[in-house]
Design an enzyme around this catalytic site. Structure first.
Site, PDB file in Angstrom:
ATOM      1  N   LYS A  49      20.929  43.221  23.790  1.00  0.00           N
ATOM      2  CA  LYS A  49      20.256  42.447  22.739  1.00  0.00           C
ATOM      3  C   LYS A  49      19.013  43.190  22.259  1.00  0.00           C
ATOM      4  O   LYS A  49      18.730  43.251  21.066  1.00  0.00           O
ATOM      5  CB  LYS A  49      19.879  41.057  23.272  1.00  0.00           C
ATOM      6  CG  LYS A  49      21.082  40.135  23.411  1.00  0.00           C
ATOM      7  CD  LYS A  49      20.771  38.886  24.208  1.00  0.00           C
ATOM      8  CE  LYS A  49      22.055  38.092  24.455  1.00  0.00           C
ATOM      9  NZ  LYS A  49      21.878  36.971  25.388  1.00  0.00           N
ATOM     10  N   GLN A  93      17.339  33.886  28.944  1.00  0.00           N
ATOM     11  CA  GLN A  93      18.691  34.267  29.388  1.00  0.00           C
ATOM     12  C   GLN A  93      19.139  33.363  30.543  1.00  0.00           C
ATOM     13  O   GLN A  93      18.425  33.214  31.533  1.00  0.00           O
ATOM     14  CB  GLN A  93      18.681  35.750  29.815  1.00  0.00           C
ATOM     15  CG  GLN A  93      20.029  36.298  30.199  1.00  0.00           C
ATOM     16  CD  GLN A  93      21.005  36.371  29.020  1.00  0.00           C
ATOM     17  OE1 GLN A  93      20.665  36.815  27.934  1.00  0.00           O
ATOM     18  NE2 GLN A  93      22.234  35.921  29.246  1.00  0.00           N
ATOM     19  N   ASP A 116      18.936  30.645  19.950  1.00  0.00           N
ATOM     20  CA  ASP A 116      20.207  30.440  20.648  1.00  0.00           C
ATOM     21  C   ASP A 116      20.872  29.139  20.185  1.00  0.00           C
ATOM     22  O   ASP A 116      22.069  28.953  20.355  1.00  0.00           O
ATOM     23  CB  ASP A 116      19.955  30.323  22.167  1.00  0.00           C
ATOM     24  CG  ASP A 116      20.467  31.532  22.934  1.00  0.00           C
ATOM     25  OD1 ASP A 116      21.255  32.302  22.357  1.00  0.00           O
ATOM     26  OD2 ASP A 116      20.067  31.695  24.094  1.00  0.00           O
TER      27      ASP A 116
END
Ligand code: NDP
Length: 284
Positions: A49, A93, A116
């Protein structure tokens, strides 16, 4: 024989468009990625990412915290990032260590920086059909589908899996696209029969080659979200990635199919960058 939907190429095109937009509009998007502990798979995702962000022109900062981090310490970092004007997207994460309540952390992220799309506010907005950050993997699935079939209305779509991060949101998006949606899960009685009726089949199960080729309807579109690492029979001692669908068997019947790797995976990252750029534009 199915045509393979090249997710890697489509993701590359999207990243190129984003890079162009960033320079044309002189944006300075910032993405903060928070990694707690030393999960190997998470480490790889976070590195990918970060690299993709930098290549696209997005400022990327990674916050690595030890596995013993407390919930309060993580909440304090989230609060700091919420207040940071150069950060437009915050991604924590998953999975998090057991002493941390992941839902509480996600809920603490400013919904306007929740790129997200996992926070209760964004999920609520998604189900109400309001503007929101669309979760990245489901968003990627929809882009791949629309790439090969712009007319989704009225199609029978089967989503296998009901997780909060893939199954449920992708079902919401298919519904919003006027598909007739069925969600299957581990208690579904006759999965093969459900598959045989599906014009669109999305597999998000987490079991290698679980969906058998003969279950797939002739001419269906198959989107395989699964990422499973298995021992490679051709190369002893080595592993390889496979999806949740028996690719060869399904490709013999479907009209279109996504590969693993190179299908949904690259799209997830591209959509994360897309959401971050969208957030930076909105902040301006
Ligand atoms: P979860 O483990 O959270 O959910 C799996 C789902 O599959 C559950 O709803 C479960 O049902 C269902 N399931 C399990 N066994 C069966 C069965 N025998 N028949 C029907 N349904 C079954 O997984 P995720 O949604 O997080 O991920 C799914 C897959 O997608 C994984 O391989 C993951 O690695 C991959 N993934 C890929 C991403 C990408 O970027 N390409 C991003 C995120 C995930 P129940 O609810 O009843 O237990």
């Amino acid at each position: 024989m199915a045509e393979v939907i090249d997710g890697a190429a489509i993701a590359k095109r999207i990243r190129g468009e984003l890079a162009h937009l960033i320079s044309a509009k002189k944006l300075q998007p910032g993405l903060a990625v928070v990694l707690v502990g030393d999960n190997q798979a998470s480490e790889v995702y976070v590195r990918n990412k970060g690299r993709a962000s930098e290549e696209t022109g997005i400022l990327s900062e990674t916050h690595r915290l030890p596995a013993a981090t407390t919930q309060d310490e993580l909440l304090a970092l989230v609060a700091q990032l919420n207040a940071d004007k150069k950060i437009h997207g915050i991604l924590v994460q998953l999975p998090l260590p057991p002493q941390i309540d992941a839902q509480a952390i996600i809920a603490a992220i400013d919904p306007d920086k929740d790129v997200d799309g996992f926070s209760p506010v964004n999920i609520g907005r998604l189900s109400l059909g309001l503007p929101c950050f669309v979760p990245c993997t489901p968003q990627g699935c929809m882009i791949l589908l629309r790439e090969v079939e712009p007319h989704l209305a009225g199609k029978r779509a089967l989503v296998i899996g009901r997780s909060n991060i893939v199954g449920k949101p992708v079902a919401q998006l298919l519904l919003a696209a006027n598909c007739t949606v069925t969600i299957a899960h581990s208690r579904t009685r006759d999965l093969a029969d459900e598959c045989r009726r599906a014009d669109i089949l999305i597999a998000a199960i987490g079991k290698p080659a679980f969906v058998r080729g003969e279950w797939v309807k002739e001419g269906a579109i198959v989107v395989d979200v699964g990422i499973n690492r298995i021992a490679d029979p051709a190369l002893p001692g080595k592993t390889r990635l496979v999806g949740d669908v028996d690719f060869k068997g399904a490709a013999a019947r479907a009209a279109f199919i996504t590969p693993v790797p190179g299908g949904v995976g690259p799209m997830t990252i591209a959509c994360l960058l897309k959401n971050t750029v969208q957030s930076a534009e909105k902040a301006r």
